[in-house]
Structures are given as C-alpha cells and as structure tokens.
Enzyme design. Structure first.
Site, PDB file in Angstrom:
ATOM      1  CB  SER A   1      -0.957   0.017   1.197  1.00 55.68           C
ATOM      2  OG  SER A   1      -2.034  -0.869   0.965  1.00 55.68           O
TER       3      SER A   1
ATOM      4  CB  SER B   1      -3.876   1.588   4.140  1.00 56.43           C
ATOM      5  OG  SER B   1      -3.050   1.174   3.082  1.00 56.43           O
TER       6      SER B   1
ATOM      7  CE  LYS C   1      -4.713   1.721  -0.388  1.00 60.82           C
ATOM      8  NZ  LYS C   1      -4.048   0.454  -0.036  1.00 60.82           N
TER       9      LYS C   1
ATOM     10  CE  LYS D   1      -1.037   4.252   2.362  1.00 63.40           C
ATOM     11  NZ  LYS D   1      -1.065   3.193   3.402  1.00 63.40           N
TER      12      LYS D   1
END
Length: 324
Positions: free
Chosen positions: A86, A143, A89, A250
């Site tokens: 993720s 997420s 993203k 992140k």
C-alpha cells in the site's frame, strides 16, 4: 583576560576532541566498524543499536536520506526490487491530484472495488457514496483498498488509464526501477526499490494535501448502513506519538512485501526520509523507526553541542553559527 579564557577553553576542547578521536578509533579497530555503504550487509537478525554505535534494523531493505542535503545516513539493500504493497497509494494520491478532478464529485463503492485478490476487509460497504476528497483521505489514512480502487476506477480513462498514468509519473520522477499494476497495492507487481521510494516520498511531500492527510491520526465518515460516523485510524501508529514530528507517512502490507513504512520526519532538527521494506513481525517497522530516530539523535548531538560552545567563545560569529 578574556583572551586567556578563550585560549583555555580552546585548548580544553582540543584536548577533549583528541581524546574522543583516539577513543573512537580504538573502538573502530576493536569492532571493525564498517562504513555506511557496508552497513547494507548487516544481518537482519541483528536488530539492536549495539554499544559500538552502529545501527541495525530488522527490515530487509532500508534507506535513510537527509531530505535537504541528499546525504545517505544509512543504506541496506537499497536497489533490490520488491513489492511495496500500500505504499503504492502515495502514487495513487499524486495521480489523483494531478488530474485536477472535482474533489467534491461523489463516487460510489461498487462490487468492482471489492478485493478478490487478497480478500482484504474494508469499512466501506458496497453502495457507500462519498466525495472524491473523502475517498482520498480514507485511502491514505486507513489504507483502505476499496477507496483507492474507486479513485482509480473513476479516472477519466478508467482504471487502466489510471495505472498507465502512475507509470508515467514514476518515469517523470526518475523511478526507473519501479512498476505499478493497480492503485491499491494489492497486486504484488507493484514493485520498487528503497532508492526509488525516496524519490517518490520527496515528490509526494510537495503536495500539501498528502502531507496533511497522511499525518492525520484518524478520520470519520458516514458510510452505508451506519447511522453514526465510522472511524478510520491511521495505519502508522507513530503518528499518534507525541515524540515524533512526522511530515508524511504511508504504510503497506501484503505477504509478498512484508510490512513496509515510508516517512518524512524531523529528527534533531533535520528533515529525514526513512524507507523500511520487508519487515516481519507486528511491531518491527515501528521498532526500526524508533531505533533509527535514536541513532540519528545520538549521531547529531555532539556536533550541535560543540557549535554552542564555539558560539559562546566567539559571539561575533553568530551568523556563521546559524549557517552551520
């Protein structure tokens, strides 16, 4: 008299530094201290900062770079291609924002957004309708894969066009070893290296929206089937720690990628970009990040103290001290 005092302190500091240098050299000889480049070979099992002052991290791939100067403070297997889960993203967010699409446009979560690849869960039931801006927040903070999928699916040229835009953006950022396969990160063909991800974090940091969203501890939104707002927590628990100053963050996880974490954080007054890939264990990446912060703080504290002493001795050099 003042000149004698200055001379006394200068001689004292010189003597102190000489002793410190001898001590450090002796320790280096005894422990065979490797260079920064050689730190890449440290075993993953050696997960503590030892008495020799060396940094060990459990993450398989790690890179720490000073955002301002580009100096590499630590590197471990930084050019190995790996799935990034993720962390993808961040690229999803940049492509979404680059498109200048109306952020108040309402988008529905459909069956197309349900994860059938990894069967991951989501707090967004099919039929939920939210503005693009809220989907972006939920995708980055929690997420959420359905939110990210919906963002890609509602791109002007569809999800295929969105993925193509992700790869074009990667080339523009000189992420030459990276490839993107979907907007969620669930596909293990979302691949990159620690070196390329530093470039992506630097680029994402230029977006105020991404900085604000990824450092938000939690967010509430109304979703289908719930009368009260549903809470979405940030997947990086360090965001909620008062001793961290994080400017961007992140996380990511799929089995092929392990646990991943990328951050921009202020440490000892310096903006640092931290990339940790392929961590295993529920708290390994956070433990690595905390270990890194302490290591940097220990490395930088001595020079700062010496600058303060130097400033006390020579107050007329205030301008030079500030530049340092």
């Amino acid at each position: 008299m003042r000149e004698r005092i200055r001379l006394f302190f200068i001689l004292s500091i010189t003597f102190f530094l000489a002793l410190s240098a001898i001590s450090v050299e002796a320790k280096q000889s005894k422990s065979n201290k490797p260079s920064k480049a050689e730190l890449a070979g440290i075993s993953r099992a050696d997960t503590k900062t030892n008495k020799d002052g060396l940094l060990r991290v459990a993450s398989s791939n790690a890179l720490i770079v000073n955002q301002n100067t580009g100096e590499v403070l630590f590197a471990k297997d930084t050019n190995t291609l790996t799935s990034i889960a993720s962390v993808t993203k961040l690229m999803t967010a940049m492509v979404t924002l680059d498109a200048n699409l109306p952020m108040d446009e309402e988008i529905a979560i459909t069956n197309e957004d349900v994860d059938t690849l990894k069967n991951s869960s989501s707090k967004l039931p099919v039929g939920t309708v939210l503005p693009r801006s809220e989907l972006l927040k939920i995708a980055l903070i929690a997420s959420d894969n359905r939110a990210a999928s919906a963002l890609g699916r509602n791109y002007p040229t569809g999800k295929a066009g969105f993925v193509n835009a992700m790869n074009i953006k990667a080339l523009q950022l000189d992420m030459t070893r990276s490839e993107f396969a979907d907007p969620t990160g669930l596909n293990n063909h979302n691949m990159s290296t620690a070196e390329d991800l530093v470039k992506m974090v630097k680029a994402a940091y230029q977006y105020p929206e991404i900085r604000e969203i990824t450092t938000t501890a939690s967010y509430e939104a109304y979703v289908k089937g719930h009368h009260a707002p549903v809470n979405f927590n940030n997947t990086n628990g360090l965001i909620r720690k008062s001793d961290w100053i994080i400017g961007l963050s992140k996380t990511g996880f799929i089995q092929e990628a392990g646990k991943c974490l990328v951050m921009q954080a202020m440490i000892s007054g310096q903006p640092m970009i931290i990339v940790l890939l392929k961590s295993y264990g529920s708290a390994t990446r956070s433990a690595d990040a905390n270990r890194i912060r302490k290591w940097i703080e220990n490395c930088l504290v001595a020079p700062k103290d010496l600058q303060l002493v130097w400033l006390w001795l020579y107050p007329e050099n205030l301008r030079l001290a500030i530049e340092l």
